[in-house]
Write a protein that holds these residues in place. Structure first.
Motif, mmCIF file in Angstrom:
data_model
loop_
_atom_site.group_PDB
_atom_site.id
_atom_site.type_symbol
_atom_site.label_atom_id
_atom_site.label_comp_id
_atom_site.label_asym_id
_atom_site.label_seq_id
_atom_site.Cartn_x
_atom_site.Cartn_y
_atom_site.Cartn_z
ATOM 1 N N ASP A 17 0.830 -1.211 0.000
ATOM 2 C CA ASP A 17 0.000 0.000 0.000
ATOM 3 C C ASP A 17 0.868 1.266 0.000
ATOM 4 O O ASP A 17 0.532 2.263 -0.655
ATOM 5 C CB ASP A 17 -0.935 0.025 1.210
ATOM 6 C CG ASP A 17 -2.058 -0.996 1.101
ATOM 7 O OD1 ASP A 17 -2.225 -1.605 0.018
ATOM 8 O OD2 ASP A 17 -2.785 -1.188 2.100
ATOM 9 N N MET A 39 1.931 1.734 -3.432
ATOM 10 C CA MET A 39 0.801 2.216 -4.222
ATOM 11 C C MET A 39 0.623 3.731 -4.032
ATOM 12 O O MET A 39 0.468 4.476 -5.001
ATOM 13 C CB MET A 39 -0.475 1.468 -3.797
ATOM 14 C CG MET A 39 -1.766 1.954 -4.431
ATOM 15 S SD MET A 39 -1.890 1.615 -6.213
ATOM 16 C CE MET A 39 -3.372 2.577 -6.617
ATOM 17 N N ARG A 40 0.641 4.178 -2.778
ATOM 18 C CA ARG A 40 0.485 5.620 -2.515
ATOM 19 C C ARG A 40 1.655 6.415 -3.091
ATOM 20 O O ARG A 40 1.461 7.490 -3.653
ATOM 21 C CB ARG A 40 0.329 5.852 -1.007
ATOM 22 C CG ARG A 40 -1.035 5.418 -0.463
ATOM 23 C CD ARG A 40 -1.186 5.680 1.026
ATOM 24 N NE ARG A 40 -0.383 4.773 1.815
ATOM 25 C CZ ARG A 40 -0.884 3.747 2.521
ATOM 26 N NH1 ARG A 40 -2.177 3.513 2.560
ATOM 27 N NH2 ARG A 40 -0.074 2.950 3.189
ATOM 28 N N VAL A 97 1.058 6.716 -6.833
ATOM 29 C CA VAL A 97 0.044 7.733 -7.136
ATOM 30 C C VAL A 97 0.670 9.126 -7.022
ATOM 31 O O VAL A 97 0.519 9.972 -7.905
ATOM 32 C CB VAL A 97 -1.179 7.609 -6.197
ATOM 33 C CG1 VAL A 97 -2.117 8.807 -6.377
ATOM 34 C CG2 VAL A 97 -1.928 6.308 -6.455
ATOM 35 N N VAL A 153 1.181 11.808 -10.096
ATOM 36 C CA VAL A 153 0.554 13.132 -9.972
ATOM 37 C C VAL A 153 1.611 14.234 -10.049
ATOM 38 O O VAL A 153 1.420 15.240 -10.736
ATOM 39 C CB VAL A 153 -0.240 13.220 -8.651
ATOM 40 C CG1 VAL A 153 -0.593 14.664 -8.318
ATOM 41 C CG2 VAL A 153 -1.505 12.357 -8.737
ATOM 42 N N ASP A 174 4.364 14.237 -11.561
ATOM 43 C CA ASP A 174 4.863 14.369 -12.924
ATOM 44 C C ASP A 174 3.779 14.802 -13.910
ATOM 45 O O ASP A 174 4.075 15.004 -15.084
ATOM 46 C CB ASP A 174 5.451 13.032 -13.413
ATOM 47 C CG ASP A 174 6.854 12.791 -12.866
ATOM 48 O OD1 ASP A 174 7.461 13.752 -12.346
ATOM 49 O OD2 ASP A 174 7.336 11.646 -12.962
ATOM 50 N N ALA A 178 -1.354 7.722 -17.354
ATOM 51 C CA ALA A 178 -1.087 6.474 -16.625
ATOM 52 C C ALA A 178 -2.187 6.210 -15.615
ATOM 53 O O ALA A 178 -2.503 7.062 -14.799
ATOM 54 C CB ALA A 178 0.259 6.574 -15.915
ATOM 55 N N LYS A 179 -2.775 5.042 -15.701
ATOM 56 C CA LYS A 179 -3.718 4.632 -14.653
ATOM 57 C C LYS A 179 -2.941 3.813 -13.621
ATOM 58 O O LYS A 179 -2.058 3.047 -13.983
ATOM 59 C CB LYS A 179 -4.863 3.830 -15.258
ATOM 60 C CG LYS A 179 -5.846 4.723 -16.037
ATOM 61 C CD LYS A 179 -6.969 3.954 -16.670
ATOM 62 C CE LYS A 179 -6.657 3.588 -18.104
ATOM 63 N NZ LYS A 179 -6.562 4.709 -19.044
ATOM 64 N N VAL A 180 -3.263 4.000 -12.364
ATOM 65 C CA VAL A 180 -2.542 3.317 -11.296
ATOM 66 C C VAL A 180 -3.513 2.429 -10.536
ATOM 67 O O VAL A 180 -4.496 2.919 -9.968
ATOM 68 C CB VAL A 180 -1.889 4.324 -10.318
ATOM 69 C CG1 VAL A 180 -1.008 3.582 -9.314
ATOM 70 C CG2 VAL A 180 -1.076 5.375 -11.079
ATOM 71 N N LEU A 181 -3.250 1.145 -10.557
ATOM 72 C CA LEU A 181 -4.144 0.185 -9.902
ATOM 73 C C LEU A 181 -3.341 -0.869 -9.153
ATOM 74 O O LEU A 181 -2.343 -1.365 -9.662
ATOM 75 C CB LEU A 181 -5.027 -0.518 -10.947
ATOM 76 C CG LEU A 181 -6.180 0.287 -11.533
ATOM 77 C CD1 LEU A 181 -6.861 -0.514 -12.635
ATOM 78 C CD2 LEU A 181 -7.195 0.652 -10.445
ATOM 79 N N PRO A 182 -3.798 -1.225 -7.966
ATOM 80 C CA PRO A 182 -3.123 -2.274 -7.194
ATOM 81 C C PRO A 182 -3.635 -3.644 -7.610
ATOM 82 O O PRO A 182 -4.534 -3.753 -8.451
ATOM 83 C CB PRO A 182 -3.571 -1.962 -5.770
ATOM 84 C CG PRO A 182 -4.967 -1.462 -5.948
ATOM 85 C CD PRO A 182 -4.974 -0.696 -7.255
ATOM 86 N N LEU A 237 -5.904 -6.024 -6.572
ATOM 87 C CA LEU A 237 -7.046 -6.045 -5.665
ATOM 88 C C LEU A 237 -7.221 -7.408 -5.001
ATOM 89 O O LEU A 237 -7.609 -7.501 -3.826
ATOM 90 C CB LEU A 237 -8.288 -5.679 -6.484
ATOM 91 C CG LEU A 237 -9.557 -5.327 -5.770
ATOM 92 C CD1 LEU A 237 -9.334 -4.252 -4.727
ATOM 93 C CD2 LEU A 237 -10.580 -4.840 -6.813
ATOM 94 N N MET A 246 -5.084 -7.588 -2.031
ATOM 95 C CA MET A 246 -5.643 -6.789 -0.940
ATOM 96 C C MET A 246 -6.775 -7.542 -0.238
ATOM 97 O O MET A 246 -6.977 -7.418 0.968
ATOM 98 C CB MET A 246 -6.172 -5.447 -1.462
ATOM 99 C CG MET A 246 -5.086 -4.519 -2.004
ATOM 100 S SD MET A 246 -5.741 -2.954 -2.685
ATOM 101 C CE MET A 246 -5.616 -1.856 -1.256
#
Lengths: 240, 240
Positions: free
Chosen positions: A205, A208-209, A212, A216, A218, A223-227, A229, A232
């Protein structure tokens, strides 16, 4: 008679846990065997040669029968994963499944191109970043993109660190037309014979943060950011 | 001079945490005011009349200036949320932003239809299930779907319990052509003035796993199931 496919496991339906199809119900068909040895591989039971005896050679009809059994004969998205599914003879399986109303997504590193990529409903190309220890053969990767033709294709890149991140920016610049998914890596992947191994979800996590924040900062808004799931929700557990 | 929009908050960029655009970098424009009072609302600071004094009337140019400031002048997806953004005069804002290269997604319950829905890049219609305590006006909801025209539209339904789930199946049957997202509800939403309130993520995760199991058991493969990723990563914190 179609050539047999080496199958590590078939499971589901569950939801796709990552990338472009995240959240979509799917049955996973995991093939055995891989031309890569990523340092952080989370599917070694489908990669390492010592597990080869667990990979059942199955003709396409037998694979589809199991998929149909699991899905209660209701067509859905089938996700071909591995290992590297591109080294298997999957064309006849896809043809047979599509005739029954099933759709097919495939995840591959892009190291082997096949003409049947064009029959996929989604080709997920996951070139492996520096942290994997692998080196991408870009002309072959380009062959994979070309082989997809008009089939939907996306890039998914696992990110462990800054070097991976900068590398992903370079890859994205090569393929500006491909939708791009960045995914924080799991530094606590399961050993091949122990899917109860504890995941450091807090650490993932954090990554992941960080990812993100990095995207942001840059202004990298394509770019999509996904973990992952499923990690998790279910940790390293298999079959979900 | 365009009519002013009542703005509760503008924040980002961060990733969209739920639904069709999950993972995509976006700036959120949250409008103040709502025609609903959902029992489990997680944005009461943009709903309850006692917070009306905190909703700044802003002309579209001022909203876009703030969005551009936050995004470093790089166009991205702007997410219009609320409250119910459909009760605000957002047409001129969308027109102005699109001329600058921005795209617009909007989340609304579908209780007020506007012709400018057709200008959106994504209309997320979230009809509220029984647990909300609200009642959907289906003719008006139908007007919303119609107003979208050829703009991409999806359904997103929050699920707390079995009654909500069965209701969602009925809604899905009414709109088979709309992509559908099911989302487990957060039974620990923040009080309006306390975004540090602790989230029962374990409880939400249980509901997410139940929902996946439920969808799979029913063979409801057209339904995508996604959690609120921002809550998993940042809890009830605002501005992320």
């Amino acid at each position: 008679m179609s050539e047999a496919i080496r199958i590590s496991e078939i499971f589901g339906p569950t939801i796709q846990g990552e990338g472009a199809l995240i959240g979509e119900p799917t049955v996973f068909v995991r093939t055995g065997g891989c031309d890569y040895r990523c340092s952080w591989c989370d599917s070694l039971h489908a990669v390492n040669a010592e597990y080869r005896a667990t990979w059942a050679p199955m003709p396409p009809a037998e694979v589809m029968a199991e998929v149909a059994h699991l899905s209660g004969d209701r067509p859905l998205m089938v996700t071909l994963s591995g290992g590297n599914p591109a080294i298997q003879p999957l064309g006849p399986l896809i043809e047979m499944g599509k005739a029954q109303g099933y759709r097919f997504a495939m995840e591959t590193q892009g190291s082997v191109a096949r003409d049947w990529f064009a029959s996929l409903d989604m080709l997920v190309l996951s070139p492996k970043p520096p942290s994997s220890g692998m080196t991408v053969d870009w002309p072959v990767f380009e062959d994979c993109v070309t082989a997809a033709g008009t089939a939907p294709a996306v890039l998914k890149i696992v990110i462990f660190d800054e070097a991976d991140y900068l590398w992903a920016q370079d890859v994205a610049a090569r393929y500006p037309a491909l939708p791009l998914y960045l995914q924080p890596g799991n530094h606590t992947p399961p050993p091949p014979e122990d899917d109860s191994a504890v995941v450091d979800q807090d650490g993932i996590d954090d990554r992941m943060r960080w990812l993100v924040d990095r995207v942001v900062a840059d202004g990298w808004f394509a770019a999509k950011v996904l973990p992952q799931l499923h990690v998790m929700l279910w940790g390293n557990k298999r079959g979900v």
